[in-house]
Design an enzyme around this catalytic site. Structure first.
Site, short mmCIF file in Angstrom:
data_model
loop_
_atom_site.label_atom_id
_atom_site.label_comp_id
_atom_site.label_asym_id
_atom_site.label_seq_id
_atom_site.Cartn_x
_atom_site.Cartn_y
_atom_site.Cartn_z
N PHE A 155 -3.25 1.17 -2.39
CA PHE A 155 -1.96 1.60 -1.86
C PHE A 155 -1.09 2.15 -2.98
O PHE A 155 -1.33 1.89 -4.17
CB PHE A 155 -1.24 0.45 -1.13
CG PHE A 155 -0.94 -0.75 -1.98
CD1 PHE A 155 0.26 -0.86 -2.68
CD2 PHE A 155 -1.84 -1.80 -2.08
CE1 PHE A 155 0.54 -1.97 -3.46
CE2 PHE A 155 -1.57 -2.92 -2.85
CZ PHE A 155 -0.38 -3.01 -3.54
N ARG A 175 -2.03 2.75 6.97
CA ARG A 175 -0.90 1.82 7.01
C ARG A 175 0.24 2.37 6.18
O ARG A 175 0.09 2.60 4.97
CB ARG A 175 -1.33 0.45 6.47
CG ARG A 175 -0.31 -0.65 6.67
CD ARG A 175 -0.82 -1.95 6.11
NE ARG A 175 0.10 -3.05 6.34
CZ ARG A 175 0.21 -4.13 5.58
NH1 ARG A 175 -0.59 -4.26 4.52
NH2 ARG A 175 1.06 -5.08 5.85
N GLN A 226 -0.87 2.95 2.43
CA GLN A 226 -2.19 2.39 2.12
C GLN A 226 -3.30 3.25 2.72
O GLN A 226 -3.19 3.76 3.83
CB GLN A 226 -2.28 0.97 2.67
CG GLN A 226 -3.55 0.23 2.29
CD GLN A 226 -3.49 -1.24 2.64
OE1 GLN A 226 -2.43 -1.84 2.62
NE2 GLN A 226 -4.62 -1.83 2.96
N LEU A 279 4.36 -8.66 -5.94
CA LEU A 279 2.93 -8.39 -5.89
C LEU A 279 2.24 -8.57 -7.25
O LEU A 279 1.01 -8.47 -7.33
CB LEU A 279 2.67 -6.96 -5.38
CG LEU A 279 3.20 -6.63 -3.98
CD1 LEU A 279 2.81 -5.21 -3.60
CD2 LEU A 279 2.65 -7.61 -2.95
N PHE A 329 8.37 0.58 1.34
CA PHE A 329 7.45 -0.39 0.74
C PHE A 329 6.23 0.31 0.15
O PHE A 329 6.12 0.46 -1.07
CB PHE A 329 7.03 -1.43 1.77
CG PHE A 329 6.10 -2.49 1.21
CD1 PHE A 329 6.16 -2.87 -0.13
CD2 PHE A 329 5.17 -3.10 2.03
CE1 PHE A 329 5.29 -3.84 -0.64
CE2 PHE A 329 4.30 -4.08 1.53
CZ PHE A 329 4.37 -4.43 0.20
N ASN A 388 -6.13 -6.09 -1.01
CA ASN A 388 -7.13 -7.15 -0.96
C ASN A 388 -6.82 -8.13 0.16
O ASN A 388 -5.78 -8.05 0.82
CB ASN A 388 -7.25 -7.87 -2.30
CG ASN A 388 -5.95 -8.51 -2.75
OD1 ASN A 388 -5.26 -9.16 -1.97
ND2 ASN A 388 -5.59 -8.32 -4.02
N HIS A 431 -2.17 -8.27 -6.95
CA HIS A 431 -2.87 -7.01 -6.71
C HIS A 431 -3.02 -6.27 -8.04
O HIS A 431 -2.07 -6.22 -8.83
CB HIS A 431 -2.09 -6.14 -5.71
CG HIS A 431 -1.99 -6.75 -4.34
ND1 HIS A 431 -2.89 -6.50 -3.34
CD2 HIS A 431 -1.09 -7.63 -3.82
CE1 HIS A 431 -2.54 -7.17 -2.26
NE2 HIS A 431 -1.45 -7.87 -2.53
#
Length: 450
Positions: free
Chosen positions: A397, A339, A347, A406, A344, A386, A410
């Site tokens: 990531f 991903r 991952q 975040l 951004f 998660n 995370h």
């Protein structure tokens, strides 16, 4: 002094003498199982509700409905003159019930996610606040109260919550002045002023907790303060500070909201006090404390180059142990970056390569490890992926920008200290518009643990 109780699934309410435990009377005002009972000391009247949504008034003196309350105030004559049948009309049941301290109102939370505030004497509706998921989605679209990714996660959690018994734990309470009603929602705890008819404050919006049961600890009054100051002279100087106590969905602790700022005398201390029974993973971790010191750095060898990571083993020992153990066991070898979202993050860590797989070294999810000094405040931050709170497995990531939304969602367990250009190359890859998966595979070939 008396105590009233109801058996699970029973329509009868049993009245006991508080001192002798003798049964005084049995109240049978309901045809269905009683779910909630509240008492208004102002009116000396009891409100009870059954699982069909029927609310009944009855006197604590005669144990039946009286047009005049125990203190002489006149109540409604016929139930058809009230709005108490609104729950039947909307095919919903009452989950929680509370009476304001001054006895002027009572409020309900029901299965249709609406907060209804009634005038106590007339049982007429005064306010209705719709907290349904459709309304919350509309508010989020208009005002963007929280990041879209976080809102989507909360929305999914709400749908799961509706299927379990804990949904009925959601409560609605009044403040000491009876002018505000307080209740939990998926966006946080709302404090709504009844006369102004608007939400005046939101609590816990950015907390990674779905609050349920609420209780308000009122400040010490002047009279109480004077009496207590005889015992403790320091109490009269104490600042009045109403505190909201809360429970959270799937949380083995309670939470406190207060007007005071945290104690800053010890900057290393954490806000949370952890006093739960240790989990199986905690016990295993404690038993392995004598093992070699956790690694402080690793090198990700990818097919585009090396990425050097600094690990925060002191702040996140469980997360670092999980990551480095997987690395030593060659768990990540050959795994792709499945991903990639430009501007951004990138991952990886899923052996299935589609974002649905991976597990921890313990075989099950493990808890988050948040630290006040570890934030998503810069690019090239390494953080755990998660599915929600305390669902860490093997995926992680690396950020390409600072994503502060975040934080406390995370676990930050590392930073890139060298090889940022390699991370940028991965982040610039062309990806599938629907899955965010790069067209050209980019892999972790191996990991060196130092």
């Amino acid at each position: 002094a008396v105590v009233s109780t109801q058996s699970t699934g029973d329509s009868e309410i049993i009245i006991y003498d508080y001192l002798t435990s003798d049964v005084i009377s049995t109240v049978t005002v309901h045809m269905s199982a009683v779910k909630n009972i509240v008492y208004s000391n102002t009116h000396r009247t009891v409100l009870s509700v059954d699982d069909k949504g029927i609310i009944e008034y009855w006197s604590s003196d005669t144990f039946k409905f009286e047009q005049k309350s125990g203190t002489g105030q006149r109540l409604f004559q016929y139930k058809t003159d009230t709005d108490l049948f609104c729950f039947l009309q909307h095919k919903c049941s009452v989950l929680n019930l509370s009476v304001s301290p001054d006895g002027k109102y009572f409020a309900t939370f029901s299965t249709d996610r609406k907060i209804r505030v009634f005038h106590f004497s007339s049982a007429k509706l005064f306010r209705v606040y719709d907290e349904s998921l459709s309304v919350a989605t509309k508010v989020q679209q208009e005002q963007q109260l929280i990041p879209s990714i976080d809102f989507g996660r909360r929305l999914a959690q709400e749908r799961d919550l509706e299927k379990v018994e804990q949904f009925g734990y959601s409560s609605v309470i009044f403040d000491d002045s009876s002018s505000m009603v307080i209740y939990p929602t998926l966006l946080g705890i709302k404090i709504t002023h009844l006369q102004m008819n608007k939400c005046v404050r939101m609590l816990g919006v950015m907390e990674n907790v779905r609050f349920l049961k609420l209780a308000l600890c009122h400040p010490v009054t002047r009279k109480q303060g004077f009496e207590l100051s005889v015992v403790n002279p320091n109490i009269k100087h104490a600042q009045q500070d109403p505190t909201i106590f809360c429970t959270g969905h799937k949380k083995n602790r309670f939470y406190l909201f207060t007007g005071r700022e945290p104690d800053q005398t010890n900057l290393e201390s954490d806000r949370d006090i952890l006093n739960e029974r240790p989990t199986r993973e905690d016990i295993i971790a404690a038993q392995t404390d004598e093992k070699a010191k956790l690694a402080s750095s690793t090198i990700l060898h990818t097919n585009l180059g090396d990425i050097h990571l600094r690990l925060f083993s002191a702040e996140c020992p469980r997360t670092v142990e999980n990551f480095t153990t997987h690395a030593k066991n060659n768990y990540y070898n050959g795994i792709i970056f499945h991903r990639v979202i430009k501007q951004f993050m990138v991952q990886t860590g899923d052996p299935l390569g589609d974002g649905t797989g991976g597990e921890s070294i313990w075989g099950s999810d493990f808890e988050d490890e948040f630290h006040r000094n570890l934030k998503h405040d810069r690019p090239y931050t390494v953080s755990m992926a998660n599915r929600g709170p305390n669902t860490n497995g093997s995926q992680f990531f690396i950020t390409l920008i600072p994503p502060p939304w975040l934080d406390n969602k995370h676990t930050v367990f590392g930073r890139v200290v060298k090889g940022m250009d390699v991370v940028d190359k991965i982040g610039a890859a062309k990806t599938h518009p629907k899955t965010d998966m790069p067209y050209e595979p980019m892999k972790i070939m191996s990991i060196t643990v130092k």
